[in-house]
Design a protein around this motif. Structure first.
Motif, mmCIF file in Angstrom:
data_model
loop_
_atom_site.group_PDB
_atom_site.id
_atom_site.type_symbol
_atom_site.label_atom_id
_atom_site.label_comp_id
_atom_site.label_asym_id
_atom_site.label_seq_id
_atom_site.Cartn_x
_atom_site.Cartn_y
_atom_site.Cartn_z
ATOM 1 N N UNK A 8 40.302 29.088 29.979
ATOM 2 C CA UNK A 8 39.595 30.352 30.234
ATOM 3 C C UNK A 8 39.757 30.830 31.668
ATOM 4 N N UNK A 9 40.135 29.953 32.588
ATOM 5 C CA UNK A 9 40.335 30.404 33.967
ATOM 6 C C UNK A 9 41.504 31.380 34.063
ATOM 7 N N UNK A 10 42.411 31.342 33.085
ATOM 8 C CA UNK A 10 43.549 32.267 33.099
ATOM 9 C C UNK A 10 43.151 33.688 32.746
ATOM 10 N N UNK A 11 41.898 33.896 32.350
ATOM 11 C CA UNK A 11 41.426 35.263 32.151
ATOM 12 C C UNK A 11 41.396 36.030 33.472
ATOM 13 N N UNK A 12 41.322 35.298 34.582
ATOM 14 C CA UNK A 12 41.255 35.935 35.896
ATOM 15 C C UNK A 12 42.673 36.330 36.310
ATOM 16 N N UNK A 13 43.162 37.396 35.723
ATOM 17 C CA UNK A 13 44.524 37.855 35.953
ATOM 18 C C UNK A 13 44.584 39.360 35.677
ATOM 19 N N UNK A 14 45.257 40.097 36.525
ATOM 20 C CA UNK A 14 45.355 41.544 36.350
ATOM 21 C C UNK A 14 45.956 41.904 35.002
ATOM 22 N N UNK A 15 47.049 41.227 34.638
ATOM 23 C CA UNK A 15 47.735 41.547 33.391
ATOM 24 C C UNK A 15 46.880 41.284 32.173
ATOM 25 N N UNK A 16 46.136 40.175 32.184
ATOM 26 C CA UNK A 16 45.251 39.869 31.061
ATOM 27 C C UNK A 16 44.162 40.937 30.955
ATOM 28 N N UNK A 17 43.619 41.350 32.101
ATOM 29 C CA UNK A 17 42.627 42.419 32.092
ATOM 30 C C UNK A 17 43.179 43.709 31.518
ATOM 31 N N UNK A 18 44.444 44.014 31.830
ATOM 32 C CA UNK A 18 45.046 45.253 31.330
ATOM 33 C C UNK A 18 45.240 45.221 29.818
ATOM 34 N N UNK A 19 45.504 44.026 29.254
ATOM 35 C CA UNK A 19 45.656 43.896 27.794
ATOM 36 C C UNK A 19 44.365 44.293 27.084
ATOM 37 N N UNK A 20 43.259 43.734 27.526
ATOM 38 C CA UNK A 20 41.972 44.076 26.923
ATOM 39 C C UNK A 20 41.588 45.524 27.228
ATOM 40 N N UNK A 21 42.014 46.012 28.377
ATOM 41 C CA UNK A 21 41.727 47.398 28.729
ATOM 42 C C UNK A 21 42.403 48.385 27.805
ATOM 43 N N UNK A 22 43.664 48.123 27.461
ATOM 44 C CA UNK A 22 44.402 49.028 26.564
ATOM 45 C C UNK A 22 43.704 49.121 25.211
ATOM 46 N N UNK A 23 43.320 47.979 24.651
ATOM 47 C CA UNK A 23 42.635 47.981 23.352
ATOM 48 C C UNK A 23 41.331 48.775 23.441
ATOM 49 N N UNK A 24 40.583 48.567 24.510
ATOM 50 C CA UNK A 24 39.306 49.266 24.682
ATOM 51 C C UNK A 24 39.513 50.764 24.862
ATOM 52 N N UNK A 46 38.322 38.333 40.333
ATOM 53 C CA UNK A 46 37.601 39.154 39.363
ATOM 54 C C UNK A 46 37.809 40.636 39.613
ATOM 55 N N UNK A 47 38.017 41.010 40.870
ATOM 56 C CA UNK A 47 38.328 42.408 41.165
ATOM 57 C C UNK A 47 39.671 42.802 40.559
ATOM 58 N N UNK A 48 40.620 41.879 40.576
ATOM 59 C CA UNK A 48 41.912 42.132 39.938
ATOM 60 C C UNK A 48 41.760 42.320 38.438
ATOM 61 N N UNK A 49 40.926 41.479 37.820
ATOM 62 C CA UNK A 49 40.686 41.600 36.382
ATOM 63 C C UNK A 49 40.089 42.963 36.058
ATOM 64 N N UNK A 50 39.081 43.371 36.820
ATOM 65 C CA UNK A 50 38.437 44.663 36.588
ATOM 66 C C UNK A 50 39.403 45.810 36.818
ATOM 67 N N UNK A 51 40.252 45.675 37.837
ATOM 68 C CA UNK A 51 41.251 46.722 38.090
ATOM 69 C C UNK A 51 42.228 46.807 36.922
ATOM 70 N N UNK A 52 42.668 45.645 36.422
ATOM 71 C CA UNK A 52 43.570 45.636 35.274
ATOM 72 C C UNK A 52 42.918 46.245 34.048
ATOM 73 N N UNK A 53 41.646 45.913 33.827
ATOM 74 C CA UNK A 53 40.926 46.455 32.678
ATOM 75 C C UNK A 53 40.801 47.975 32.783
ATOM 76 N N UNK A 54 40.471 48.470 33.966
ATOM 77 C CA UNK A 54 40.301 49.912 34.154
ATOM 78 C C UNK A 54 41.630 50.660 34.005
ATOM 79 N N UNK A 55 42.692 50.132 34.619
ATOM 80 C CA UNK A 55 44.005 50.795 34.536
ATOM 81 C C UNK A 55 44.552 50.712 33.123
ATOM 82 N N UNK A 56 44.429 49.552 32.491
ATOM 83 C CA UNK A 56 44.864 49.418 31.097
ATOM 84 C C UNK A 56 44.059 50.311 30.172
ATOM 85 N N UNK A 57 42.746 50.403 30.426
ATOM 86 C CA UNK A 57 41.902 51.269 29.604
ATOM 87 C C UNK A 57 42.305 52.723 29.696
#
Length: 369
Positions: free
Chosen positions: A252-268, A7-18
């Motif tokens: 849904x377990x595949x949501x736990x991925x840095x790259x997936x987090x970055x995708x949603x981060x960019x849109x946000x 989950x830390x990877x997901x959050x990192x991906x979301x923040x960097x993508x954002x």
């Protein structure tokens, strides 16, 4: 239940993508727009900004490698064999699709954040075709046929310029190559007086370079070998879009991925930049012709991006930061494909484009009329 590191990877991906989405939307930066400006208008300013991002990414990424904080062998950008045919075919496909859509996968995510419903369709088709090529119906053909033709590196060396040069000379020259390549790219951008007067563009280029390095750091340090093998990654927006769609539809377990987090981060991040500027608005296709063009372009980008090993960000900056040998072939193919796509749009059909090209060739040679 997924562990904390996932989950830390997901959050990192979301923040960097954002942060990437916000910076690029704020600066109105677009990789296809940069190529189009340079090819059709002779204006290289936006292309230089991507050069600045690449230069910073090279300096930072290679510093991590030299410092022992990042292992190139654990990434997907320095394999021991280079599937050159797949890269060339895929990059031309991606470039052509990018021209038909008017932007790349990353740009489509940025547009989606502003309310562009055309980009929603593009993202869906791009992601589905990418995942079909990565692990679905087209995967077997990709692996056995296209990627089955490859160039093996000598004596098991990795396919990045620094490793190959070190192998050839018997001397570690990674630092020198990084300083020369990274410094030259930064100088090419910063030496342009017009760019120095456009802080929006400069800040976006600096942000993209630093965020690429930050992604390498995050995925190297936050991964947990007890959960799954650590595989450092950075910004790329083809396979990650496919994984995000697959996670939403099937697992849904595949949501736990840095790259997936970055995708949603960019849109946000893009949405936040557009909201802050008061530029949120719904947009849709003007007619069926425009929709067909976008559908075709999205499919080409999805399939081509997997074959090429990334998009204009994934290959253009992330692979470039690793000094990957695939970088010049992928970027060159994307530029060629973009030019072909532009010509197709201008001349209406590929047949007309070929006819005009042949006529131009005959006018400059002694070929029979």
């Amino acid at each position: 239940m997924q562990n904390l590191s996932g989950w830390m990877l997901v959050l990192a991906g979301f923040a960097i993508g954002g942060a990437a989405g916000f910076a690029v939307r704020h600066a109105r930066l677009c990789s296809f727009g940069a190529i189009e400006d340079a090819l059709m208008g002779g204006d290289s300013r936006r292309l230089r900004i991507f050069g600045l991002a690449l230069g910073i990414a090279i300096l930072g990424t290679q510093a991590l490698i030299i410092g022992g904080l990042l292992d190139p062998e654990l990434t997907s950008y320095a394999p021991a064999a280079l599937p050159l045919i797949a890269i060339l075919i895929g990059s031309v496909m991606f470039g052509t699709g990018m021209a038909l859509v008017g932007t790349c996968g990353f740009g489509s995510l940025v547009r989606l954040g502003t309310g562009d419903l055309r980009s929603l369709i593009v993202i869906l088709i791009l992601g589905l075709s990418a995942y079909a090529t990565l692990r679905g119906a087209f995967a077997s053909f990709r692996i056995t046929v296209l990627e089955g033709i490859f160039i093996a590196m000598p004596d098991g060396a990795r396919s990045d310029v620094a490793s190959l040069t070190t192998h050839a000379l018997g001397l570690d020259v990674r630092a020198a190559i990084a300083l020369i390549a990274g410094g030259a790219l930064c100088w090419l951008a910063l030496s342009d007086r017009r760019l120095r007067r456009t802080p929006r563009l400069l800040s976006a280029g600096i942000a993209l370079g630093l965020l690429t390095v930050a992604a390498w750091v995050a995925t190297s340090w936050l991964g947990d070998d007890l959960d799954h093998p650590v595989r450092p990654q950075s910004l790329t927006f083809v396979s990650t879009v496919g994984k995000a769609i697959y996670a939403g539809l099937l697992n849904t377990t595949n949501f736990v991925d840095f790259g997936v987090g970055s995708v949603f981060g960019v849109v946000t991040g893009s949405w936040l930049a557009a909201w802050r500027a008061g530029e949120l608005r719904w947009e849709a296709f003007d007619d069926d012709h425009e929709m067909r063009r976008h559908l075709c372009g999205a499919a080409l980008m999805g399939i081509g991006g997997i074959l090429a090993g990334g998009c204009t960000i994934g290959q253009g900056i992330t692979a470039g930061s690793m000094l990957s040998l695939s970088w010049p072939f992928a970027v060159g193919g994307m530029v060629l494909g973009a030019r072909m796509g532009i010509a197709t749009l201008v001349d209406s059909t590929p047949k007309e484009m070929i006819r005009r090209g042949w006529a131009h060739l005959r006018s400059r040679t002694y070929l029979p009329k």
